[in-house]
Design a protein around this motif. Structure first.
Motif, PDB file in Angstrom:
ATOM      1  N   LEU A 252      35.005  -1.073  35.411  1.00 16.85           N
ATOM      2  CA  LEU A 252      33.570  -1.166  35.290  1.00 16.85           C
ATOM      3  C   LEU A 252      33.212  -1.423  33.708  1.00 16.85           C
ATOM      4  O   LEU A 252      32.219  -2.029  33.198  1.00 16.85           O
ATOM      5  CB  LEU A 252      33.002   0.089  35.613  1.00 16.85           C
ATOM      6  CG  LEU A 252      33.231   0.411  37.069  1.00 16.85           C
ATOM      7  CD1 LEU A 252      32.600   1.828  37.347  1.00 16.85           C
ATOM      8  CD2 LEU A 252      32.344  -0.454  37.756  1.00 16.85           C
ATOM      9  N   VAL A 253      33.993  -0.984  32.824  1.00 16.84           N
ATOM     10  CA  VAL A 253      33.841  -1.176  31.370  1.00 16.84           C
ATOM     11  C   VAL A 253      34.169  -2.625  30.926  1.00 16.84           C
ATOM     12  O   VAL A 253      33.307  -3.194  30.449  1.00 16.84           O
ATOM     13  CB  VAL A 253      34.634  -0.203  30.388  1.00 16.84           C
ATOM     14  CG1 VAL A 253      34.673  -0.570  28.895  1.00 16.84           C
ATOM     15  CG2 VAL A 253      34.268   1.439  30.721  1.00 16.84           C
ATOM     16  N   THR A 254      35.278  -3.048  31.524  1.00 19.02           N
ATOM     17  CA  THR A 254      35.514  -4.509  31.194  1.00 19.02           C
ATOM     18  C   THR A 254      34.762  -5.492  31.726  1.00 19.02           C
ATOM     19  O   THR A 254      34.636  -6.580  31.233  1.00 19.02           O
ATOM     20  CB  THR A 254      37.238  -4.765  31.547  1.00 19.02           C
ATOM     21  OG1 THR A 254      37.101  -4.583  33.032  1.00 19.02           O
ATOM     22  CG2 THR A 254      38.295  -4.236  30.791  1.00 19.02           C
ATOM     23  N   ILE A 255      34.031  -5.305  32.887  1.00 15.39           N
ATOM     24  CA  ILE A 255      33.025  -6.291  33.477  1.00 15.39           C
ATOM     25  C   ILE A 255      31.776  -6.144  32.725  1.00 15.39           C
ATOM     26  O   ILE A 255      30.906  -7.277  33.101  1.00 15.39           O
ATOM     27  CB  ILE A 255      32.959  -6.286  35.039  1.00 15.39           C
ATOM     28  CG1 ILE A 255      32.541  -4.795  35.527  1.00 15.39           C
ATOM     29  CG2 ILE A 255      34.249  -6.435  35.752  1.00 15.39           C
ATOM     30  CD1 ILE A 255      31.945  -4.900  36.536  1.00 15.39           C
ATOM     31  N   LYS A 256      31.449  -5.070  32.194  1.00 16.86           N
ATOM     32  CA  LYS A 256      30.213  -5.039  31.444  1.00 16.86           C
ATOM     33  C   LYS A 256      29.908  -5.959  30.251  1.00 16.86           C
ATOM     34  O   LYS A 256      31.034  -6.410  29.595  1.00 16.86           O
ATOM     35  CB  LYS A 256      30.145  -3.606  30.923  1.00 16.86           C
ATOM     36  CG  LYS A 256      29.493  -2.661  31.848  1.00 16.86           C
ATOM     37  CD  LYS A 256      27.923  -2.280  31.234  1.00 16.86           C
ATOM     38  CE  LYS A 256      27.296  -1.856  32.418  1.00 16.86           C
ATOM     39  NZ  LYS A 256      27.929  -0.740  33.235  1.00 16.86           N
ATOM     40  N   GLN A 257      28.929  -6.393  30.151  1.00 18.72           N
ATOM     41  CA  GLN A 257      28.458  -7.370  28.931  1.00 18.72           C
ATOM     42  C   GLN A 257      28.874  -6.217  27.725  1.00 18.72           C
ATOM     43  O   GLN A 257      27.810  -5.162  27.744  1.00 18.72           O
ATOM     44  CB  GLN A 257      27.049  -7.793  28.852  1.00 18.72           C
ATOM     45  CG  GLN A 257      26.898  -8.836  29.939  1.00 18.72           C
ATOM     46  CD  GLN A 257      27.378 -10.286  29.458  1.00 18.72           C
ATOM     47  OE1 GLN A 257      28.350 -10.694  30.265  1.00 18.72           O
ATOM     48  NE2 GLN A 257      26.638 -10.965  28.355  1.00 18.72           N
ATOM     49  N   LEU A 258      29.780  -6.414  26.808  1.00 17.88           N
ATOM     50  CA  LEU A 258      29.967  -5.475  25.710  1.00 17.88           C
ATOM     51  C   LEU A 258      28.964  -5.752  24.430  1.00 17.88           C
ATOM     52  O   LEU A 258      28.512  -7.015  24.418  1.00 17.88           O
ATOM     53  CB  LEU A 258      31.216  -5.500  25.394  1.00 17.88           C
ATOM     54  CG  LEU A 258      32.294  -5.052  26.387  1.00 17.88           C
ATOM     55  CD1 LEU A 258      33.526  -5.019  25.711  1.00 17.88           C
ATOM     56  CD2 LEU A 258      32.051  -3.764  26.498  1.00 17.88           C
ATOM     57  N   PRO A 259      28.275  -4.626  23.846  1.00 19.37           N
ATOM     58  CA  PRO A 259      27.525  -5.080  22.784  1.00 19.37           C
ATOM     59  C   PRO A 259      28.233  -5.743  21.814  1.00 19.37           C
ATOM     60  O   PRO A 259      29.535  -6.091  21.714  1.00 19.37           O
ATOM     61  CB  PRO A 259      27.089  -3.595  22.409  1.00 19.37           C
ATOM     62  CG  PRO A 259      28.174  -2.843  22.792  1.00 19.37           C
ATOM     63  CD  PRO A 259      28.413  -3.517  24.066  1.00 19.37           C
TER      64      PRO A 259
ATOM     65  N   ILE B 114      29.637  -8.368  20.875  1.00 19.01           N
ATOM     66  CA  ILE B 114      30.488  -9.573  21.037  1.00 19.01           C
ATOM     67  C   ILE B 114      29.522 -10.282  22.160  1.00 19.01           C
ATOM     68  O   ILE B 114      29.522 -11.491  22.509  1.00 19.01           O
ATOM     69  CB  ILE B 114      31.623  -9.422  21.371  1.00 19.01           C
ATOM     70  CG1 ILE B 114      31.762  -8.426  22.666  1.00 19.01           C
ATOM     71  CG2 ILE B 114      32.695  -9.133  20.085  1.00 19.01           C
ATOM     72  CD1 ILE B 114      33.437  -8.550  23.412  1.00 19.01           C
ATOM     73  N   ASP B 115      28.639  -9.456  22.883  1.00 17.52           N
ATOM     74  CA  ASP B 115      27.664  -9.884  24.053  1.00 17.52           C
ATOM     75  C   ASP B 115      28.365 -10.563  25.004  1.00 17.52           C
ATOM     76  O   ASP B 115      27.861 -11.644  25.534  1.00 17.52           O
ATOM     77  CB  ASP B 115      26.565 -10.815  23.179  1.00 17.52           C
ATOM     78  CG  ASP B 115      25.182 -10.922  24.150  1.00 17.52           C
ATOM     79  OD1 ASP B 115      25.068  -9.826  24.725  1.00 17.52           O
ATOM     80  OD2 ASP B 115      24.606 -11.884  23.805  1.00 17.52           O
ATOM     81  N   THR B 116      29.445 -10.324  25.535  1.00 16.15           N
ATOM     82  CA  THR B 116      30.208 -10.897  26.651  1.00 16.15           C
ATOM     83  C   THR B 116      31.126 -10.005  27.220  1.00 16.15           C
ATOM     84  O   THR B 116      31.425  -8.997  26.619  1.00 16.15           O
ATOM     85  CB  THR B 116      31.103 -12.123  26.073  1.00 16.15           C
ATOM     86  OG1 THR B 116      31.833 -12.597  27.284  1.00 16.15           O
ATOM     87  CG2 THR B 116      31.859 -11.712  24.990  1.00 16.15           C
ATOM     88  N   SER B 117      31.634 -10.354  28.278  1.00 15.53           N
ATOM     89  CA  SER B 117      32.737  -9.307  28.992  1.00 15.53           C
ATOM     90  C   SER B 117      33.975  -9.527  28.621  1.00 15.53           C
ATOM     91  O   SER B 117      34.325 -10.903  28.511  1.00 15.53           O
ATOM     92  CB  SER B 117      32.391  -9.264  30.585  1.00 15.53           C
ATOM     93  OG  SER B 117      33.596  -9.229  31.375  1.00 15.53           O
TER      94      SER B 117
END
Lengths: 279, 371
Positions: free
Chosen positions: A126-133, A135-138
């Motif tokens: 679930l963390v890895t598929i999230k758009q990360l802040p 870098i703004d991408t998963s």
């Protein structure tokens, strides 16, 4: 005193059985891998039949083991280096710095060892598929998804912490009086003194990352990014591939671990011993 | 070079006060020894000067600069540790040049300084060795060399001789003294060994329980100790202490248990029946075999001779008494003797406060009399 004949025979038999148990499977893997005669799934050869290295070639090129090997290499090299760097820095803070909540931080790190990876597999996904802040991408389906989760490993942090605690405090104080800042103390005094421990965590980290199965399985959904353990499992479930090729691929997968261990063996054992004595 | 000034310095570890309001002035170029029993806070005080501990309150000055909040590296000090603290993975040369390399000094300057100091300390042949390949004395010299190449404002020594054997210790003691004479760098030296303190210090600070008991030159501490603690701590063999009471209208000191009355030393004006402690250094007692007036009767318990010095241990009604002399003794155990006090060498302390009772200066009627 000379041992009696029956005792020697008994010993011989026991040793032979132990040898058979340990070496037997490996022997049959090697024999199967170099056998030219195709075997049915579940079968292994005990003696080579029309020996050939074609199986390796097929596995390496046609089954694209080279690609998985490359993926594994990328993950393991960046992962191990990042892991050792992060562990050494974390260990220095835990071993030498006084800060509020140090005991809690230590306990939190330790608690990660108590969680089986099956438990964190879904949260990790679930963390890895999230758009990360930022870098703004998963990072799902990238090398990062396989590397980042293994960078912080409690085992190597604690191992290095213990070694750093054993470095006399006066050395650090002498360096500070000599004009060293935190980084210089770390680089010039602490790191050179815990080199054996660094070697040990390097090997442990390498093997731990090399053997990762669940993590790549969860965070990668692209055959081109799969690492060896995942790829081998999917090869095995393909009925069109004979056991000869699968075991040849397995042998290729085992090789780097064996080579690293043999190269650094002396280091490895010494590091373990040193840790044991220091308790 | 620089003076070191501590003003009302306090340090506590988790509520436990280790240093209690200590103020010390160490002049530029002075060799100051901090001495005290273990747990007296002398090492903590040194570490406060070094910047390895932060003072809870108070002010630390080095070379007229307030360094209270500065880290160790900005205090311009060098320290020699008890364990020497040589970097094990570096050669002698690298150990000595570490500070200069961190300061990014030019290579030729570093090489020149290392060569100079190595030559001065006789380390030329050892420059490429690792610390583990050196003897204790050699390591000690490397630790000194590492401090000297920096040419700091202040040298700090934390019991640097305690890991050496007795012979080497007296030799290195002399070396440190010579170096100080040559460089005249302010030095602060921590020890628990009063022989080291007496022979090396220009100024000695006696500490007890984190407080300064007395500051003075070695002989001031020896001859005019401020309190019973300093009197007992300085001097080997230790000073003899006995309980006495003022008698005969302030003219005598009565040792009640021994039924002996000693004449009151000059300069003391004490009231009758005042309880005091009488201190007398072992070398100011003399054992005589025949009866003499104003002498303490005793029995010889043991005679210890080192060849040059003789210590006679006697049992007396006021407790065990030590006598020290430079001459050989023909006394034998169980022999009855009388202990004669050298006039004017008695030191009196108030029994309750344990502070020294300061006698009035010897009367000088007029300048004309002196001439």
């Amino acid at each position: 005193m000379k041992t009696s004949l029956p005792l020697r025979v008994a010993k011989f038999v026991v040793y032979a059985i132990i040898l058979l148990i340990f070496v037997g499977p490996f022997w049959s893997i090697v024999m199967t891998a170099i056998s030219g005669v195709s075997l049915k799934p579940g079968q292994l050869a005990l003696l080579p039949q029309s020996p050939t290295f074609d199986n390796f070639k097929v596995a390496f090129l046609d089954m694209r083991v080279w690609r998985y090997l490359l993926n594994s290499m990328v993950v393991v090299s960046f992962g191990t280096i990042a892991q050792v760097v992060v562990s050494a820095l974390a260990a220095y803070a835990l071993a030498r710095k006084k800060f509020r909540g140090a005991a809690i931080v230590s306990l939190l790190i330790l608690s990660t060892l108590m969680l089986p990876e099956e438990v964190i597999a879904i949260p990790l996904y679930l963390v890895t598929i999230k758009q990360l802040p930022v870098i703004d991408t998963s990072i799902y389906n990238t090398y990062f998804a396989m590397i980042l989760p293994v960078v912080g490993w409690a085992f190597s942090i604690f191992m290095l912490t213990e070694f750093m605690r054993a470095v006399p405090k006066e050395l650090e104080e002498a360096a500070r009086i000599d004009g060293a800042n935190d980084w210089q103390v770390f680089g010039h005094v602490i790191l050179p003194l815990i080199r054996p421990a660094l070697g040990t965590v390097l090997i442990f980290g390498f093997i731990m990352i090399w053997d990762q199965y669940l993590l790549p399985l969860v965070v990668i959904n692209d055959r081109d990014l799969e690492t060896l353990p995942v790829a081998l499992a999917s090869l095995r479930s393909d009925p069109s591939i004979t056991p000869n090729i699968i075991v040849a691929a397995t042998l290729i997968a085992m090789a780097p671990s064996v080579i690293v261990y043999l190269l650094l063996q002396k280091h490895f054992n010494r590091g373990l011993m040193a840790g044991a004595v220091k308790g | 070079m620089g003076a070191v000034k501590l003003q009302n310095v306090c340090k506590s570890f988790g509520g436990h006060d280790v240093i209690k309001d200590v103020s010390i002035d160490i002049n530029e170029g002075e060799f100051c020894v901090l001495i005290g029993p273990s747990g007296s806070g002398k090492s903590t005080l040194l570490r406060l000067i070094a910047g390895l501990e932060e003072a809870t309150s108070g002010r630390v000055e080095i070379a007229d600069r307030d360094v209270t909040d500065l880290p160790a590296k900005e205090r311009d000090i060098a320290m020699v540790f008890q364990s020497y603290a040589l970097y094990p993975q570096m050669s002698v040369r690298d150990n000595m040049s570490f500070a200069l390399r961190l300061a990014r000094r030019p290579k030729d300057e570093i090489a020149r300084k290392i060569d100079d100091v190595a030559q001065m300390l006789g380390l030329e042949a050892l420059l490429d060795r690792l610390p583990k390949e050196l003897s204790g004395g050699q390591r000690q010299r490397v630790a000194m060399g590492r401090a000297i190449v920096r040419n700091p404002a202040v040298f700090l020594f934390d019991e640097p001789l305690s890991n050496l054997d007795a012979k080497l210790r007296s030799q290195v003691r002399g070396d440190i003294r010579d170096l100080h004479r040559k460089w005249q760098t302010t030095s602060v030296y921590v020890t628990h060994d009063q022989v080291e303190a007496m022979t090396m210090g220009e100024k000695i600070v006696v500490l007890r329980d984190g407080q300064v008991e007395q500051v003075g030159t070695p002989l001031e501490l020896y001859d005019q100790p401020d309190c019973v603690f300093v009197a007992s701590f300085i001097g080997s063999p230790a000073i003899n202490m006995m309980q006495a009471r003022v008698g005969a209208g302030g003219k005598t000191l009565v040792l009640a248990e021994a039924e002996v009355a000693l004449p009151m030393p000059a300069g003391y004006d004490l009231r009758d029946d005042q309880d005091v402690l009488l201190g007398i250094r072992p070398e100011y007692l003399e054992a005589v075999t025949g009866h003499v007036d104003h002498a303490l009767p005793a029995t010889v318990h043991a005679v210890e001779s080192t060849g040059s010095d003789t210590t006679v241990i006697c049992n007396s009604p006021v407790g065990q008494v030590l006598i020290a002399s430079k001459s050989r003794s023909d006394l034998a155990p169980q022999q009855k003797v009388f202990l004669r006090f050298t006039e004017g060498k008695e030191i009196l302390f108030d029994k309750t406060t344990e502070r020294r009772i300061v006698p009035a200066p010897r009367p000088v009627s007029s300048l004309a009399d002196v001439r």
